[in-house]
Every structure is written in structure tokens, then in C-alpha cells.
Scaffold this active site. Structure first.
Site, PDB file in Angstrom:
ATOM      1  N   TYR A 101      -2.569  -2.206  11.935  1.00  0.00           N
ATOM      2  CA  TYR A 101      -1.479  -2.663  12.987  1.00  0.00           C
ATOM      3  C   TYR A 101      -1.761  -2.196  14.096  1.00  0.00           C
ATOM      4  O   TYR A 101      -0.740  -1.527  15.618  1.00  0.00           O
ATOM      5  CB  TYR A 101       0.170  -1.592  12.488  1.00  0.00           C
ATOM      6  N   ASP A 157       0.555  -1.158   0.161  1.00  0.00           N
ATOM      7  CA  ASP A 157       0.348   0.180  -0.334  1.00  0.00           C
ATOM      8  C   ASP A 157       0.796   1.405   0.103  1.00  0.00           C
ATOM      9  O   ASP A 157       2.172   1.108  -0.112  1.00  0.00           O
ATOM     10  CB  ASP A 157      -0.468  -0.079   1.846  1.00  0.00           C
TER      11      ASP A 157
END
Length: 497
Positions: A240, A91
Site C-alpha cells: 500500500y 491476509d
């Protein structure tokens, strides 16, 4: 799409014990090959050039030529300069938590295996400096703030566009005394402290800046305690999240600062934290096992009894990994690959393999052995398992496929990576907008036009199968923290070879 990680994922899996170099029951191990570790090492480091954000250098300093400068205005929304750093995977977002871990692991590899890296040591230092420069900006730009990311992941993940064409919001995220992030701060401190040792002899002024900043960031981490996931919410979760909490990053950060400074303050802090959990995993999220191995160095190499508890924890971790240990909690595929979790399993394989080679190295220096029940573990026990994992990644597996792009005759061709899967600026100067990249590029059955050399993808499933499908990000996406961890073991075997 960034990969979420060590959440308590449950999955059905048949546990199989394998012994190294042999087969038990229905487990058929592929005969060990002889991979070219030096070639793999060079490529694993080159990968980081493909992940660069910011103003790219020219000439020999940027060998992945299909990439161009990007994210030059990062930080502008907060009126600061946060250009630079790395995109975490396929990404266009800069997540500092995994980026800092990648930096720490690259630095650890450089420290442990510098003599084995040969002419790749310079390239490794360049890869470390690229992210360390960015982390310095994040830590030093605004008093009372630690910047921890750039780019809205929820908006970015709805697009399929080159980093050079980004038109999504480059939102800036930070932690502060009122919105703490002990985990991301602890990892940032670890990265800066580890990097300071990498540059201690080659750039003393830079090394001192890294270390002084690491100390300040760590002080922030322990003074204002809290998980960055709680402060930032959907900006970092589920991508995350700090699933394991922040205690492991405080232990990890203190362990690195102790190694960098030998200051008793960090030893006393570690004592105050206690030994902590006994994990059977090591990743960007859970650092306990890495901290135990790092701290055990003093016990094994220097016979320092004050660190014996960490040695015991490190060896308990190894006993949970070894396939023929009575306390093993680790599954292996029929082909012999360590299998921890379904999403991006090779990140765990790479990180754990780093601990295997490093602890084996410490043991070899003092002819140390330990027991897992009635199993006597020697340095070669750990080394053989590590070699099996590295060899599997490089093509010694049932599919005879290398999981490193550009290495060997067969490797993933349709990786989940925007820049790799879209035509380069040189071949397609016209902007490819947010949605324009999906059709025909994302959904194309053709190989990616740009080779992201050295990228290690998420890897095969529990049945040793790999579909090479661009849409299957959990298996086909590369990440900096996979490569950051595999560099050390590759250097180790490149020299041992």
C-alpha cells in the site's frame, strides 16, 4: 497477499466505446437483470464481520461464526493496545491506510444513503464503529505518534494460516514528526471526521471524540509533511505505497473536516492547495476525484459559487468515465464492465460507481445537467452507468457469475483468503502453522470450507473471464475497500428498485 494498486501499470487493451443499453461494433451488452439489491446490501455489510481483528462479540453481533478472536496482543511489541480493526483482505496484516479509506467510504455511504438503508443502517454503523475504535487507539495512545499498521507483511505473506493461529511477528508501525506520513494521517483524519457525522445524532459523546481526534490528526498531517512510504519503506511498499503522493489526502481530509465543522480554516486550507490533479481514477491511493465530488455538493445543492471549481473538476472526472463521452479515458470490457487496472479492478469500479450515484443524487435534487462536449449529461446518465456496473458485479455479465460471495446461484468459491480457505477452529481445533496451510488447503481444488458472505473479489479480467483460482490473488482476493465503496450504491439501488 495484499493488493498493490495505482502504480503506473501498463497493459495492452483495446479501447471500446459503448453506449448504455445498446451495443456498438463488437460490444455485446448482457440484457439488464433485476438483482436483489437489498439482499446484496445486507451481505456486503456482513462481510466486515469476517474481516474483524481483536476480541469478537458473541451472539447476533457476530453472524460469521467460523471466525474467532485474533490479534489480541497486537501492539504489545510497542507496549500499547492496538487490538481491533480489520484485516485488509485475505491476509492477516492490519494496514491502516486502506482501512481508514474503507471507513471513510462506509461513513460517506451511511451519510448519503442512510434513509435508503433501512434496517441495515444499524449494521453499517457497527461496521464503522469497529474500525473507528481502532483508529482512535492508533491516534490517541501515544503523544507524537500515529500508529499505522500491525503485522510484518513480508513475513505474513510467506504464510498461509488462520488469523486465530498467527505466529508471525506482529510488528508495530507508526509515523511521527521525524518520520512523517501526511497521506495516512490525512486519510485517518478523513475517516474520523466522516464517522463523527455518522454518530452525531445517535452517540453525541462518541461523535465529539471522533471529531476532536480528527482535527488533531489532520494538524499533524499538515504540520509534518511527507509520504509514509518514504518513512516506512518495505513495511508498506509495494503493498500500500502512497503512489499518488500525499496532496490528495490533505485535500480529502480537509474536505471532510470542512463538511464536519464548517470551519473556514479548512476552506482556506483547500484554497491554498489549489484544485490539483485531474485523475480518471478513485481509490484508496488517489482521493482527488472523491474530494471533488464531496466539495461539489455545496456548488450543486447550495449554488455556492466558491465551490464551482470543484464542481467543474467533478464533472471533468465524469466526462473521463462515461463511455460515450468525447473525452472518455475509460476502457470497458465487451460485457460492459469498467476496466481500469488488471489488479483488483472491481475496487476501482466500486469506488467510481459510488461517485456516479452520489453525483447523480446531487444533480437530481436541483435538476442539474452538464456537458461533455456535445453530450448532455443528466442524472439518469450517471445513474444508468452506475446501475450497469452494480448489476454486472451481481451477475448480469457474460459468465452470469456474481462476484459477491454468497450472492446468487453462482459466485467465486475459491477466494484468496486465509480464514475462508482453512478449516475453522470449531472443525479443526489444532493449530495450523505458518507453512502448514499451503498443503493441502491453499493448493486444494476444492471450494473454501468457510463462506465469507458478502465479499466482493477483485473480479474478472479484461476479457470478462474469471478462473476462480485461489492462487490468483489479483482477481480472487476480496478487500475492505471494495466493499466499503459498494455499500453506498447498493443502498441507493435497494431503495430505487
Amino acid at each position: 497477499m495484499a493488493m498493490s494498486s495505482t502504480t503506473a501499470l501498463s497493459f495492452f487493451f483495446i479501447s471500446v466505446l459503448i453506449s448504455l443499453g445498446s451495443s456498438i461494433g463488437n460490444v455485446q451488452l448482457v440484457q439488464a437483470g433485476n438483482p436483489n439489491y437489498r439482499d446484496a446490501l445486507a451481505k456486503s455489510i456482513l462481510f466486515f464481520q469476517g474481516q474483524r481483528s481483536g476480541k469478537l462479540p458473541s451472539g447476533a453481533d457476530q453472524k460469521i461464526t467460523w471466525r474467532s478472536s485474533s490479534g489480541l496482543s497486537d501492539g504489545r511489541l510497542a507496549k500499547v493496545d492496538l487490538s481491533g480493526g480489520y484485516y485488509d483482505g485475505g491476509d492477516n496484516v492490519k494496514f491502516n491506510f486502506p482501512m481508514a479509506f474503507s471507513t471513510t467510504m462506509l461513513s460517506w455511504g451511511s451519510l448519503e444513503y442512510s434513509k435508503k438503508m433501512g434496517n441495515q443502517l444499524t449494521n453499517t454503523r457497527a461496521a464503522i464503529r469497529w474500525s473507528a475504535n481502532y483508529l482512535l487507539k492508533c491516534a490517541r495512545t501515544t503523544p507524537g505518534r500515529l500508529y499505522v499498521g500491525v503485522g510484518d507483511p513480508n513475513k505474513d505473506h510467506k504464510c498461509w494460516e488462520r488469523p486465530e493461529d498467527m505466529d508471525t511477528a506482529r510488528t508495530v508501525y507508526w509515523v511521527s514528526p521525524s518520520n512523517p506520513g501526511s497521506d495516512v494521517a490525512g486519510e485517518t483524519a478523513a475517516a474520523l471526521a466522516a464517522a463523527s457525522m455518522v454518530f452525531r445524532r445517535v452517540d453525541r459523546k462518541y461523535s465529539k471524540l471522533l471529531l476532536s481526534t480528527a482535527k488533531k490528526v489532520f494538524q499533524f498531517a499538515i504540520q509534518y509533511r511527507g509520504a509514509y512510504s518514504d518513512s516506512l519503506g518495505s513495511a508498506v511498499c509495494p503493498f500500500y505505497c502512497s503512489y499518488s503522493g500525499y496532496k490528495d489526502e490533505l485535500v480529502w481530509g480537509a474536505a471532510w473536516l470542512l463538511r464536519a465543522t464548517n470551519d473556514v480554516f479548512y476552506f482556506n486550507f483547500l484554497k491554498s492547495m489549489g484544485v490539483g490533479d485531474s485523475p480518471d481514477i478513485f481509490s484508496w491511493d488517489n482521493k482527488f476525484a472523491g474530494a471533488y465530488v464531496l466539495l461539489s455538493r455545496r456548488a450543486v445543492l447550495n449554488n455556492d459559487k466558491k465551490f464551482d471549481s470543484y464542481k467543474q473538476q467533478a464533472e471533468q472526472f465524469m466526462c473521463g468515465i462515461l463511455p460515450n463521452s468525447p473525452s472518455s479515458s475509460t476502457h470497458y470490457t465487451k460485457g460492459g464492465l469498467m476496466y481500469k487496472l488488471p489488479e483488483s479492478n472491481l475496487q476501482y469500479v466500486a469506488s467510481i460507481t459510488f461517485l456516479l450515484t452520489t453525483y447523480s443524487k446531487y444533480m437530481s435534487a436541483t435538476k442539474h445537467k452538464f456537458n461533455c462536449g456535445n453530450l448532455v449529461v443528466t442524472p439518469s446518465t450517471l445513474r444508468n452507468l452506475a446501475k450497469r456496473q452494480v448489476d454486472y458485479i451481481l451477475g448480469v455479465n457474460p459468465l452470469k457469475m456474481s462476484y459477491m460471495v454468497g450472492y446468487g446461484p453462482r459466485f467465486p468459491k475459491k477466494i484468496h483468503h486465509r480464514g475462508s480457505s482453512l478449516p475453522s477452529l470449531a472443525s479443526h481445533p489444532k493449530t495450523i502453522g505458518c507453512k502448514a496451510g499451503f498443503q493441502p488447503f491453499f493448493y486444494s481444488s476444492s471450494p473454501n470450507p468457510n463462506l465469507l458472505v458478502g465479499a466482493v473479489v477483485g473480479g474478472p479480467d479484461k476479457n470478462d473471464e474469471f478462473p476462480d483460482n485461489r492462487a490468483d490473488y489479483s482477481h480472487s482476493e476480496p478487500a475492505t475497500y471494495i466493499n466499503g465503496a459498494i455499500v453506498g450504491p447498493l443502498a441507493y439501488f435497494a431503495n430505487v428498485n
